[in-house]
Design a protein around this motif. Structure first.
Motif, short mmCIF file in Angstrom:
data_model
loop_
_atom_site.label_atom_id
_atom_site.label_comp_id
_atom_site.label_asym_id
_atom_site.label_seq_id
_atom_site.Cartn_x
_atom_site.Cartn_y
_atom_site.Cartn_z
N GLY A 36 0.82 -1.20 0.00
CA GLY A 36 0.00 0.00 0.00
C GLY A 36 0.85 1.25 0.00
N VAL A 37 1.94 1.22 0.74
CA VAL A 37 2.86 2.36 0.80
C VAL A 37 3.48 2.59 -0.58
CG1 VAL A 37 5.08 3.14 1.71
CG2 VAL A 37 3.37 2.15 3.25
N VAL A 38 3.85 1.51 -1.26
CA VAL A 38 4.42 1.63 -2.61
C VAL A 38 3.42 2.30 -3.55
CG1 VAL A 38 5.17 0.35 -4.66
CG2 VAL A 38 6.00 -0.32 -2.39
N ALA A 39 2.16 1.87 -3.48
CA ALA A 39 1.12 2.45 -4.33
C ALA A 39 0.96 3.95 -4.06
CB ALA A 39 -0.22 1.73 -4.10
N MET A 40 0.99 4.33 -2.79
CA MET A 40 0.84 5.73 -2.42
C MET A 40 2.05 6.56 -2.85
SD MET A 40 -2.00 6.69 -1.34
CE MET A 40 -1.41 8.32 -0.87
N ILE A 41 3.23 5.99 -2.75
CA ILE A 41 4.44 6.71 -3.17
C ILE A 41 4.39 6.98 -4.68
CG2 ILE A 41 6.93 6.49 -3.51
CD1 ILE A 41 7.06 5.09 -0.80
N ILE A 42 3.94 5.98 -5.44
CA ILE A 42 3.78 6.17 -6.89
C ILE A 42 2.79 7.29 -7.17
CG2 ILE A 42 2.91 5.10 -9.01
CD1 ILE A 42 3.98 2.43 -7.96
N TYR A 43 1.68 7.29 -6.41
CA TYR A 43 0.65 8.31 -6.59
C TYR A 43 1.19 9.70 -6.27
CZ TYR A 43 -3.63 10.97 -5.81
OH TYR A 43 -4.61 11.94 -5.85
N MET A 44 1.92 9.83 -5.16
CA MET A 44 2.42 11.14 -4.73
C MET A 44 3.54 11.63 -5.65
SD MET A 44 2.27 10.76 -0.57
CE MET A 44 2.42 12.53 -0.28
N GLY A 47 1.89 12.96 -8.72
CA GLY A 47 1.30 14.27 -8.46
C GLY A 47 2.35 15.36 -8.43
N TYR A 48 3.50 15.05 -7.84
CA TYR A 48 4.58 16.02 -7.77
C TYR A 48 5.13 16.36 -9.16
CZ TYR A 48 9.16 18.02 -6.65
OH TYR A 48 10.26 18.83 -6.58
N ILE A 49 5.29 15.34 -9.98
CA ILE A 49 5.78 15.56 -11.35
C ILE A 49 4.79 16.39 -12.15
CG2 ILE A 49 6.32 14.40 -13.53
CD1 ILE A 49 7.44 12.07 -11.85
N ILE A 50 3.49 16.11 -11.96
CA ILE A 50 2.46 16.87 -12.67
C ILE A 50 2.49 18.34 -12.26
CG2 ILE A 50 -0.04 17.19 -12.93
CD1 ILE A 50 -0.30 14.13 -12.75
N GLN A 51 2.73 18.60 -10.98
CA GLN A 51 2.84 19.98 -10.52
C GLN A 51 4.03 20.68 -11.18
OE1 GLN A 51 2.23 21.35 -6.54
NE2 GLN A 51 1.20 19.48 -5.89
N PRO A 77 -2.45 30.07 -11.57
CA PRO A 77 -1.56 29.60 -12.65
C PRO A 77 -1.38 28.08 -12.65
CG PRO A 77 -0.63 31.54 -11.59
CD PRO A 77 -1.81 31.11 -10.75
N GLY A 78 -1.67 27.47 -13.78
CA GLY A 78 -1.44 26.04 -13.95
C GLY A 78 -2.53 25.14 -13.44
N LEU A 79 -3.54 25.68 -12.73
CA LEU A 79 -4.56 24.83 -12.12
C LEU A 79 -5.39 24.04 -13.13
CD1 LEU A 79 -6.00 23.72 -9.66
CD2 LEU A 79 -7.46 25.76 -9.65
N PRO A 80 -5.95 24.69 -14.18
CA PRO A 80 -6.75 23.92 -15.15
C PRO A 80 -5.98 22.76 -15.77
CG PRO A 80 -7.09 26.26 -15.47
CD PRO A 80 -5.93 26.12 -14.51
N LEU A 81 -4.71 23.04 -16.15
CA LEU A 81 -3.89 21.99 -16.75
C LEU A 81 -3.55 20.91 -15.73
CD1 LEU A 81 -2.58 21.31 -19.45
CD2 LEU A 81 -0.50 22.47 -18.68
N TYR A 82 -3.29 21.35 -14.49
CA TYR A 82 -2.99 20.40 -13.42
C TYR A 82 -4.18 19.47 -13.16
CZ TYR A 82 -2.37 18.53 -8.73
OH TYR A 82 -2.29 17.69 -7.64
N MET A 83 -5.38 20.02 -13.11
CA MET A 83 -6.58 19.22 -12.87
C MET A 83 -6.80 18.20 -13.98
SD MET A 83 -7.84 20.10 -9.96
CE MET A 83 -9.53 19.48 -10.02
N THR A 84 -6.52 18.61 -15.21
CA THR A 84 -6.68 17.70 -16.35
C THR A 84 -5.71 16.53 -16.27
OG1 THR A 84 -7.41 19.52 -17.78
CG2 THR A 84 -6.63 17.52 -18.87
N PHE A 85 -4.43 16.85 -16.09
CA PHE A 85 -3.41 15.80 -16.02
C PHE A 85 -3.57 14.95 -14.76
CE2 PHE A 85 -1.06 18.45 -19.09
CZ PHE A 85 -0.68 17.47 -19.99
N SER A 86 -3.96 15.58 -13.66
CA SER A 86 -4.15 14.85 -12.42
C SER A 86 -5.30 13.86 -12.54
CB SER A 86 -4.42 15.83 -11.27
OG SER A 86 -4.53 15.15 -10.04
N GLY A 87 -6.38 14.29 -13.22
CA GLY A 87 -7.51 13.40 -13.43
C GLY A 87 -7.15 12.19 -14.28
N LEU A 88 -6.38 12.45 -15.35
CA LEU A 88 -5.95 11.36 -16.23
C LEU A 88 -5.01 10.41 -15.50
CD1 LEU A 88 -5.31 13.31 -19.56
CD2 LEU A 88 -7.14 11.66 -19.09
N GLY A 90 -4.91 9.89 -12.23
CA GLY A 90 -5.70 9.13 -11.26
C GLY A 90 -6.44 7.98 -11.92
N LEU A 91 -6.93 8.24 -13.14
CA LEU A 91 -7.63 7.20 -13.89
C LEU A 91 -6.68 6.05 -14.24
CD1 LEU A 91 -10.55 6.90 -15.03
CD2 LEU A 91 -9.63 7.71 -17.22
#
Length: 241
Positions: A36-44, A47-51, A77-88, A90-91
């Motif tokens: 579970g920790v590995v999965a969360m690290i991948i997720y975080m 997210g950091y790279i997307i930011q 600044p960057g929020l719309p693009l961040y939300m788009t990439f973050s959603g993809l 997460g999917l």
């Protein structure tokens, strides 16, 4: 074509009550929390790279927020693009959650676990997992837009969708329908289980910010334990190329 063999093994099953389900989930999570920790690290990390790529800074936004209600979030600044990439992102990450559920079942049935098991969702029922994630996310988004409270009451209705996708190789719509029907008939238990599971999952934020890495995956285990309680222990699935 992918082929699966299933066979019965020993394993525990909780009673159809919230206390038993949560206790069962705790016992399971103690044995698989590393994955579970590995999965969360991948997720975080994602997210950091997307930011970095989008130029969006969540910390900076929180400092600039005007709580009077006049603040335009979408002008950040960057929020719309961040939300788009973050959603993809997460999917695309949703099969990883299915992989964690698969690992929990292997642990429960006393079968050896391999690191590659975490990625089984990318090999088994991948398209339906993505479609289910999109549809359920859309349902949650609509509920959240109405008001946050409806989201709390809608969430339990889809609590066991991911286990159904994995263990029954179901389509996205079948998983949605079956999860909804079972939860509807046992709504009180599903609601309380969902709320407690979510509170425990977000406890890492309250106790220590980075603690979310340890607690967030717990919700996936709650989904598995709830599935076992109401549909029985699934037969272990073994993947073959």
């Amino acid at each position: 074509m992918s082929e699966f063999n299933e066979f019965d093994q020993q394993g525990s099953v909780p009673n159809r009550e919230t206390g038993s389900i949560i206790s069962h989930a705790f016992e399971m999570y103690k044995g698989v929390f590393g994955y579970g920790v590995v999965a969360m690290i991948i997720y975080m990390l994602g997210g950091y790279i997307i930011q970095l790529v989008t130029g969006f800074n969540s910390s900076s936004m929180m400092e600039d927020v005007d709580f009077s209600g006049d603040y335009n979030y979408w002008a950040t600044p960057g929020l719309p693009l961040y939300m788009t990439f973050s959603g993809l992102f997460g999917l695309l990450l949703s099969p990883l959650y299915v992989g964690l559920i698969y690992i929990v079942n292997k642990y429960n049935t006393k079968n050896p676990i391999e690191f590659s098991d975490l990625f089984i969702g990318y090999r088994q029922n991948f398209v339906n997992i993505l479609l289910y994630s999109f549809l359920s996310g859309l349902i949650y988004a609509v509920a959240a837009m109405l008001c946050f409270l409806p989201l709390i009451f809608v969430y339990p209705l889809l609590l066991i969708g991911y286990p159904i996708l994995l263990f029954e190789n179901a389509s996205a719509t079948d998983a949605l329908t079956k999860s909804f029907n079972i939860a509807k008939e046992n709504y009180g238990t599903f609601l309380l289980t969902g709320i407690l599971g979510m509170l425990i999952s977000v406890a890492g934020v309250v106790l220590c910010g980075v603690g979310i890495i340890l607690t967030a995956p717990f919700m996936m285990i709650v989904m598995y334990s709830t599935y076992c309680a109401f549909l029985g222990k699934p037969r272990q699935i073994m993947f073959k190329n």
